[in-house]
Design a protein around this motif. Structure first.
Motif, PDB file in Angstrom:
ATOM      1  N   THR A   1       0.819  -1.221   0.000  1.00 22.22           N
ATOM      2  CA  THR A   1       0.000   0.000   0.000  1.00 22.22           C
ATOM      3  C   THR A   1       0.851   1.268   0.000  1.00 22.22           C
ATOM      4  O   THR A   1       0.313   2.376   0.046  1.00 22.22           O
ATOM      5  CB  THR A   1      -0.938   0.020   1.233  1.00 22.22           C
ATOM      6  OG1 THR A   1      -0.137  -0.254   2.402  1.00 22.22           O
ATOM      7  CG2 THR A   1      -2.023  -1.024   1.121  1.00 22.22           C
TER       8      THR A   1
ATOM      9  N   GLY B   1       0.564  -2.273   6.518  1.00 19.07           N
ATOM     10  CA  GLY B   1       0.732  -2.065   7.956  1.00 19.07           C
ATOM     11  C   GLY B   1      -0.627  -2.082   8.643  1.00 19.07           C
ATOM     12  O   GLY B   1      -0.938  -2.997   9.409  1.00 19.07           O
ATOM     13  N   SER B   2      -1.452  -1.081   8.330  1.00 18.68           N
ATOM     14  CA  SER B   2      -2.777  -1.016   8.954  1.00 18.68           C
ATOM     15  C   SER B   2      -3.884  -0.644   7.977  1.00 18.68           C
ATOM     16  O   SER B   2      -5.053  -0.716   8.326  1.00 18.68           O
ATOM     17  CB  SER B   2      -2.750   0.007  10.101  1.00 18.68           C
ATOM     18  OG  SER B   2      -2.337   1.262   9.580  1.00 18.68           O
ATOM     19  N   ASN B   3      -3.523  -0.246   6.769  1.00 16.31           N
ATOM     20  CA  ASN B   3      -4.522   0.245   5.823  1.00 16.31           C
ATOM     21  C   ASN B   3      -5.248  -0.917   5.116  1.00 16.31           C
ATOM     22  O   ASN B   3      -4.967  -1.259   3.968  1.00 16.31           O
ATOM     23  CB  ASN B   3      -3.833   1.168   4.797  1.00 16.31           C
ATOM     24  CG  ASN B   3      -4.836   1.931   3.950  1.00 16.31           C
ATOM     25  OD1 ASN B   3      -6.019   1.595   3.912  1.00 16.31           O
ATOM     26  ND2 ASN B   3      -4.348   2.947   3.264  1.00 16.31           N
TER      27      ASN B   3
ATOM     28  N   GLU C   1      16.375  -0.029   5.503  1.00 20.42           N
ATOM     29  CA  GLU C   1      16.602  -0.115   6.943  1.00 20.42           C
ATOM     30  C   GLU C   1      17.028  -1.525   7.361  1.00 20.42           C
ATOM     31  O   GLU C   1      17.699  -1.698   8.379  1.00 20.42           O
ATOM     32  CB  GLU C   1      15.343   0.327   7.715  1.00 20.42           C
ATOM     33  CG  GLU C   1      14.991   1.815   7.544  1.00 20.42           C
ATOM     34  CD  GLU C   1      14.023   2.094   6.382  1.00 20.42           C
ATOM     35  OE1 GLU C   1      13.853   1.198   5.523  1.00 20.42           O
ATOM     36  OE2 GLU C   1      13.446   3.188   6.335  1.00 20.42           O
TER      37      GLU C   1
ATOM     38  N   GLY D   1       7.005   7.840   0.197  1.00 21.83           N
ATOM     39  CA  GLY D   1       6.368   7.792   1.508  1.00 21.83           C
ATOM     40  C   GLY D   1       6.924   8.882   2.425  1.00 21.83           C
ATOM     41  O   GLY D   1       7.992   9.448   2.174  1.00 21.83           O
TER      42      GLY D   1
HETATM   43  P1  NDP Z   1       5.462   4.135   2.332  1.00 19.69           P
HETATM   44  O1  NDP Z   1       5.333   4.817   3.629  1.00 19.69           O
HETATM   45  O2  NDP Z   1       4.831   4.768   1.143  1.00 19.69           O
HETATM   46  O3  NDP Z   1       4.895   2.637   2.437  1.00 19.69           O
HETATM   47  C1  NDP Z   1       5.281   1.816   3.491  1.00 19.69           C
HETATM   48  C2  NDP Z   1       4.594   0.472   3.421  1.00 19.69           C
HETATM   49  O4  NDP Z   1       4.939  -0.261   4.614  1.00 19.69           O
HETATM   50  C3  NDP Z   1       3.065   0.561   3.416  1.00 19.69           C
HETATM   51  O5  NDP Z   1       2.543  -0.524   2.712  1.00 19.69           O
HETATM   52  C4  NDP Z   1       2.733   0.444   4.909  1.00 19.69           C
HETATM   53  O6  NDP Z   1       1.402   0.011   5.157  1.00 19.69           O
HETATM   54  C5  NDP Z   1       3.737  -0.605   5.327  1.00 19.69           C
HETATM   55  N1  NDP Z   1       4.013  -0.564   6.754  1.00 19.69           N
HETATM   56  C6  NDP Z   1       4.189   0.530   7.534  1.00 19.69           C
HETATM   57  N2  NDP Z   1       4.443   0.174   8.810  1.00 19.69           N
HETATM   58  C7  NDP Z   1       4.400  -1.185   8.842  1.00 19.69           C
HETATM   59  C8  NDP Z   1       4.574  -2.145   9.877  1.00 19.69           C
HETATM   60  N3  NDP Z   1       4.811  -1.785  11.150  1.00 19.69           N
HETATM   61  N4  NDP Z   1       4.477  -3.452   9.562  1.00 19.69           N
HETATM   62  C9  NDP Z   1       4.231  -3.835   8.291  1.00 19.69           C
HETATM   63  N5  NDP Z   1       4.043  -2.964   7.272  1.00 19.69           N
HETATM   64  C10 NDP Z   1       4.138  -1.653   7.538  1.00 19.69           C
HETATM   65  O7  NDP Z   1       7.017   3.924   2.096  1.00 19.69           O
HETATM   66  P2  NDP Z   1       7.827   3.890   0.717  1.00 19.69           P
HETATM   67  O8  NDP Z   1       7.131   3.000  -0.254  1.00 19.69           O
HETATM   68  O9  NDP Z   1       8.177   5.251   0.310  1.00 19.69           O
HETATM   69  O10 NDP Z   1       9.197   3.211   1.190  1.00 19.69           O
HETATM   70  C11 NDP Z   1       9.264   1.839   1.524  1.00 19.69           C
HETATM   71  C12 NDP Z   1      10.721   1.462   1.702  1.00 19.69           C
HETATM   72  O11 NDP Z   1      11.376   1.639   0.451  1.00 19.69           O
HETATM   73  C13 NDP Z   1      11.478   2.340   2.704  1.00 19.69           C
HETATM   74  O12 NDP Z   1      12.415   1.562   3.367  1.00 19.69           O
HETATM   75  C14 NDP Z   1      12.184   3.364   1.828  1.00 19.69           C
HETATM   76  O13 NDP Z   1      13.361   3.844   2.409  1.00 19.69           O
HETATM   77  C15 NDP Z   1      12.489   2.526   0.598  1.00 19.69           C
HETATM   78  N6  NDP Z   1      12.615   3.275  -0.641  1.00 19.69           N
HETATM   79  C16 NDP Z   1      11.569   4.018  -1.083  1.00 19.69           C
HETATM   80  C17 NDP Z   1      11.661   4.735  -2.254  1.00 19.69           C
HETATM   81  C18 NDP Z   1      10.506   5.502  -2.797  1.00 19.69           C
HETATM   82  O14 NDP Z   1      10.590   6.046  -3.906  1.00 19.69           O
HETATM   83  N7  NDP Z   1       9.394   5.606  -2.106  1.00 19.69           N
HETATM   84  C19 NDP Z   1      12.913   4.767  -3.020  1.00 19.69           C
HETATM   85  C20 NDP Z   1      13.930   3.886  -2.491  1.00 19.69           C
HETATM   86  C21 NDP Z   1      13.788   3.195  -1.335  1.00 19.69           C
HETATM   87  P3  NDP Z   1       0.203   1.088   5.463  1.00 19.69           P
HETATM   88  O15 NDP Z   1      -0.111   1.712   4.142  1.00 19.69           O
HETATM   89  O16 NDP Z   1      -0.894   0.259   6.004  1.00 19.69           O
HETATM   90  O17 NDP Z   1       0.766   2.067   6.451  1.00 19.69           O
END
Ligand code: NDP
Length: 407
Positions: A29, A55-57, A142, A221
């Motif tokens: 998501t 995560g929660s959505n 991370e 994000g």
């Molecule tokens: P987002 O915040 O857009 O998405 C995060 C995702 O993780 C969502 O699906 C969220 O679910 C889920 N999530 C959040 N907390 C939890 C949890 N406690 N347990 C399980 N799932 C969880 O992040 P990004 O997509 O931007 O980034 C994701 C990763 O990719 C990060 O590590 C970032 O550094 C890396 N990254 C991102 C880039 C980008 O362009 N966005 C580029 C390069 C690396 P929900 O929607 O329910 O909260």
């Protein structure tokens, strides 16, 4: 980069010749999740969806699971399970929740697991996918910052394939001559410089959340967007590159490049520098991680350098952006320092996003937490995942205490 020893040849997905490749997306998501699903939907004959997690959505997850006919949908927050179950009733899609549900999603049979959960929350499920010996398309940097050596050891032990999704590291992958690795002098990751690149230290002191969330080039994000504004993101990426490409800290550099067209540069000892260029669009590195070493057409906008006219570069300023200095120091220190850095940063960024602290408090919190843990002799290398998570907890406690003092 760990080698592609059990690479699935392009066009021959997994052990089922002719069948679509099964892809699981942890963090479906989010921003990387959305870009991944966009790519998969464009080639339904090539890809099918195994597990999707959030995560929660639950609402968004259910929509995506139905759209992509996923086999399994998992929400990490157990409180969201009932909503997910109700939304997917009658769909035939299996539903689960909580840590065991995430494990189930990570372990479900798949040709590739896209690890796109944000933060250290993604470490356990990604390790679970590694333990299945899968191809991992890793966005969740991370994981490597917190558990670098442990994570890479597990990749090797289980014969998994690790392909990076981070655009800069994908740039390195494409320009890194493994057969000449002893001839590599330096690997440079570029950074846009974020929304405060041209701001004075005094202006940064008053930076608001709204301004920090306006990244000049990428839509991502919230957490990584704030990490880009502090430049902690580039520091995390240095640590990620150290592990992915088995480099020394002194071989890694950062160059500010506001246009985000050149993503990485690899300099060889003969003076040659190979660079990778592309429009800033995450679908390119994601697609490459799915198909590597093959390439496929992507919807990424083509580069028009004549139209762009000029590309500019400048040195990174670790005085105005102390988070980069802190990450570099943690990388040089090694041991548990990078895990503690990551945890303290997650706590401080969450506080800033909730408007509970100032922008400049993020780096101050990280620095204070690292000092407190170093003083307590708590930065030794953890020997297992439990040790990493215990250190992560300690760093979170230290960061929370510092934030309370900073008010
Ligand atoms: P987002 O915040 O857009 O998405 C995060 C995702 O993780 C969502 O699906 C969220 O679910 C889920 N999530 C959040 N907390 C939890 C949890 N406690 N347990 C399980 N799932 C969880 O992040 P990004 O997509 O931007 O980034 C994701 C990763 O990719 C990060 O590590 C970032 O550094 C890396 N990254 C991102 C880039 C980008 O362009 N966005 C580029 C390069 C690396 P929900 O929607 O329910 O909260």
């Amino acid at each position: 980069m760990v080698s592609v020893s059990r690479a699935v040849p392009d066009g021959q997905p997994g052990s089922r010749p002719g069948a679509p490749q099964r892809i699981s997306v942890l963090g479906a998501t989010g921003s990387v999740g959305a870009s991944t699903l966009d790519l998969l939907a464009r080639e339904p004959e090539r890809y099918s969806v195994a597990a999707l997690t959030a995560g929660s959505n639950a609402t968004e997850l259910a929509i995506k699971a139905r759209q992509h006919q996923a086999q399994l949908a998992v929400v990490a927050d157990p409180a969201a399970y009932a909503a997910l179950k109700a939304d997917l009733a009658g769909s035939g899609i299996a539903v689960a929740a909580g840590p065991s549900g995430l494990d189930e999603a990570a372990a479900l049979a798949a040709d590739c697991v896209v690890a796109a959960i944000v933060g250290v929350a993604g470490l356990r499920p990604t390790m679970k996918a590694v333990a299945q010996g899968r191809r991992i398309a890793l966005a969740n940097k991370e994981c490597l910052v917190s558990a670098g050596s442990l994570f890479m050891d597990a990749v090797r032990r289980h014969g998994a394939e690790l392909l990076t999704v981070d655009s800069e590291h994908s740039g390195v992958l494409q320009t890194f001559e493994h057969h000449n690795r002893d001839e590599i002098a330096c690997v440079t990751l570029t950074a846009s410089g974020g929304p405060f690149r041209t701001w004075s230290a005094a202006e940064i002191e008053g930076a608001t959340l709204e301004k920090a969330l306006k990244h000049p080039n990428w839509s991502m994000g919230a957490k990584i967007t704030i990490d880009s504004a502090t430049m902690m993101n580039k520091g995390l990426e240095l640590i990620e590159a150290l592990h992915l490409f088995d480099l020394r800290p002194d071989q890694l550099a950062v160059l500010v490049h506001p246009q985000s067209i050149v993503h990485a540069l690899v300099e060889y000892r003969d003076g040659s520098v190979l660079a990778q260029l592309a429009s800033p669009d995450m679908r390119l590195p994601i697609a490459l991680a799915l198909t590597w070493p093959a390439r496929r057409p992507t919807p990424t906008p083509r580069l028009d350098l004549a139209k762009l006219g000029s590309l500019t570069f400048e040195a990174a300023d670790e005085v105005r952006f102390p988070a980069l200095r802190l990450a570099r120091a943690a990388m040089a220190q090694g041991g548990g320092a990078t895990a503690a850095l990551n945890a303290a940063n997650e706590v401080a960024v969450a506080a800033f996003l909730a408007k509970r602290c100032k922008f400049v408090h993020i780096a101050r919190t990280v620095e204070g937490a690292l000092e407190a843990l170093a003083a307590g002799g708590q930065l030794q290398v953890p020997s297992d995942l439990e040790g990493i998570m215990a250190l992560d907890d300690e760093a979170r406690r230290a960061a929370t205490a510092i934030l309370a003092r900073l008010g």
